[in-house]
Design an enzyme around this catalytic site. Structure first.
Site, PDB file in Angstrom:
ATOM      1  N   ASN A   9     -41.802 113.999  17.920  1.00 60.65           N
ATOM      2  CA  ASN A   9     -40.463 113.456  17.710  1.00 60.65           C
ATOM      3  C   ASN A   9     -40.087 112.466  18.823  1.00 60.65           C
ATOM      4  O   ASN A   9     -38.989 112.496  19.369  1.00 60.65           O
ATOM      5  CB  ASN A   9     -39.430 114.591  17.629  1.00 60.65           C
ATOM      6  CG  ASN A   9     -38.079 114.119  17.113  1.00 60.65           C
ATOM      7  OD1 ASN A   9     -37.992 113.133  16.393  1.00 60.65           O
ATOM      8  ND2 ASN A   9     -37.023 114.829  17.489  1.00 60.65           N
ATOM      9  N   GLU A  35     -45.523 111.032  14.975  1.00 61.61           N
ATOM     10  CA  GLU A  35     -44.199 110.525  15.331  1.00 61.61           C
ATOM     11  C   GLU A  35     -44.121 110.211  16.833  1.00 61.61           C
ATOM     12  O   GLU A  35     -43.201 110.608  17.535  1.00 61.61           O
ATOM     13  CB  GLU A  35     -43.097 111.500  14.918  1.00 61.61           C
ATOM     14  CG  GLU A  35     -41.779 110.797  14.666  1.00 61.61           C
ATOM     15  CD  GLU A  35     -40.727 111.655  13.979  1.00 61.61           C
ATOM     16  OE1 GLU A  35     -39.596 111.167  13.864  1.00 61.61           O
ATOM     17  OE2 GLU A  35     -41.034 112.785  13.547  1.00 61.61           O
ATOM     18  N   ASP A 153     -48.082 116.663  10.293  1.00 61.21           N
ATOM     19  CA  ASP A 153     -46.814 116.953   9.634  1.00 61.21           C
ATOM     20  C   ASP A 153     -46.906 116.431   8.209  1.00 61.21           C
ATOM     21  O   ASP A 153     -46.840 115.232   7.977  1.00 61.21           O
ATOM     22  CB  ASP A 153     -45.680 116.273  10.412  1.00 61.21           C
ATOM     23  CG  ASP A 153     -44.321 116.418   9.744  1.00 61.21           C
ATOM     24  OD1 ASP A 153     -44.236 117.122   8.724  1.00 61.21           O
ATOM     25  OD2 ASP A 153     -43.358 115.820  10.254  1.00 61.21           O
ATOM     26  N   ASN A 155     -44.757 117.293   5.797  1.00 64.49           N
ATOM     27  CA  ASN A 155     -43.406 117.209   5.227  1.00 64.49           C
ATOM     28  C   ASN A 155     -43.281 117.920   3.892  1.00 64.49           C
ATOM     29  O   ASN A 155     -42.498 117.508   3.025  1.00 64.49           O
ATOM     30  CB  ASN A 155     -42.966 115.746   5.107  1.00 64.49           C
ATOM     31  CG  ASN A 155     -42.167 115.292   6.322  1.00 64.49           C
ATOM     32  OD1 ASN A 155     -41.243 115.973   6.755  1.00 64.49           O
ATOM     33  ND2 ASN A 155     -42.533 114.153   6.878  1.00 64.49           N
ATOM     34  N   HIS A 253     -40.389 120.002  16.324  1.00 60.50           N
ATOM     35  CA  HIS A 253     -41.575 120.620  15.741  1.00 60.50           C
ATOM     36  C   HIS A 253     -42.330 121.416  16.809  1.00 60.50           C
ATOM     37  O   HIS A 253     -42.401 120.996  17.975  1.00 60.50           O
ATOM     38  CB  HIS A 253     -42.544 119.556  15.216  1.00 60.50           C
ATOM     39  CG  HIS A 253     -42.086 118.833  14.001  1.00 60.50           C
ATOM     40  ND1 HIS A 253     -42.592 119.075  12.741  1.00 60.50           N
ATOM     41  CD2 HIS A 253     -41.163 117.844  13.833  1.00 60.50           C
ATOM     42  CE1 HIS A 253     -42.016 118.269  11.875  1.00 60.50           C
ATOM     43  NE2 HIS A 253     -41.143 117.508  12.519  1.00 60.50           N
TER      44      HIS A 253
END
Length: 261
Positions: A9, A35, A153, A155, A253
């Protein structure tokens, strides 16, 4: 051999929040990042090429957005960036490399950041188109005789065990029936969900939490970060760990690790 995936993130923010300390505690041999949200030259001194690591970056074209990276303790070679169908990967969502385990045997990994569709119907359509293309890549990777892992990830929470508020999220992106079926089909081809295999038939372990309410404190989250292995990797699978404390400190996360024999 420990392989860890982590949606940070924003790596610059994670570095300010103790990323280095938690990385030392987790001690992976291979680190798959998603990310990242930065080009390597934008990172603090020493982090574009951190000591003791061999690093490859796949940043997004858009500044401060998306991006993946792979760090390995042993040298690696980049196999590809993006999907194999020739489409542009301007958001830096797939990076594949090959490295060696401590005995010198090859291992292949892919750091993957599947798009989110929660912001708009257009993004959901883009996500679903991406899913269809990625499934073709995943099938080719699955057939490899070399141990191969997809980490990242995705999602998508696969089952009701993977989402605390499953009943109220049936119509939300990330838990739509056709998204869950897509992930089920992926596993049905032979990919193994190592975290679920290790955890068994239990709720979680969650790897992402909303900042709303007390979801983080009460561990009411989603399991959307995966380490999937092909048959060759499955023969060496030993255990899996979700590092909740690192996720709460540095990101939204948690990092997730798999240990191979």
């Amino acid at each position: 051999m420990r392989i860890t995936t982590w949606n940070v993130n924003g790596l610059r923010a994670a570095l300010r929040k103790g990323f280095s300390e938690y990385l030392s505690r987790i001690a992976p041999d291979v680190l798959l990042l998603q990310e990242v949200r930065a080009r390597p030259e934008q990172l603090p001194d020493g982090w574009a090429a951190p000591e003791g690591w061999h690093v490859s970056w796949h940043p997004a074209v858009k500044p401060g957005y998306s991006g993946t990276a792979v760090w390995t303790r042993r040298p690696h070679r980049v196999l590809a960036k993006g999907l194999r169908d020739g489409t542009a990967d301007d958001e830096g969502r797939v990076l594949r490399v090959q490295t060696d385990d401590p005995t010198g045997k090859p291992v292949r990994v892919a750091s993957v950041y599947l798009p989110s569709g929660s912001s708009s119907e257009a993004r959901q359509r883009s996500k679903e188109a991406w899913m269809a293309r990625f499934a073709l890549l995943a099938e080719s990777l699955r057939r490899a005789h070399t141990p191969t892992l997809i980490g990242g990830d995705l999602n998508i929470a696969h089952t009701e065990r993977d989402l605390f508020y499953a009943k109220s999220n049936q119509k939300q992106s990330g838990f739509l029936p056709h998204e869950r079926a897509w992930l089920g089909d992926l596993l049905g081809t032979g990919w193994r969900d190592f975290v679920r295999e290790h955890a068994g038939d239990t709720d979680g372990p969650y790897s992402w939490w909303s900042n709303r309410g007390q979801a983080r404190a009460k561990d009411r989250g989603w399991r959307i970060d995966y380490l999937l292995g092909n048959a060759a990797a499955g023969k060496r699978f030993d255990s899996a760990t979700t590092h909740r404390d690192a996720g709460l400190a540095c990101s939204d996360h948690a990092p997730v690790s798999v240990d191979l024999k």
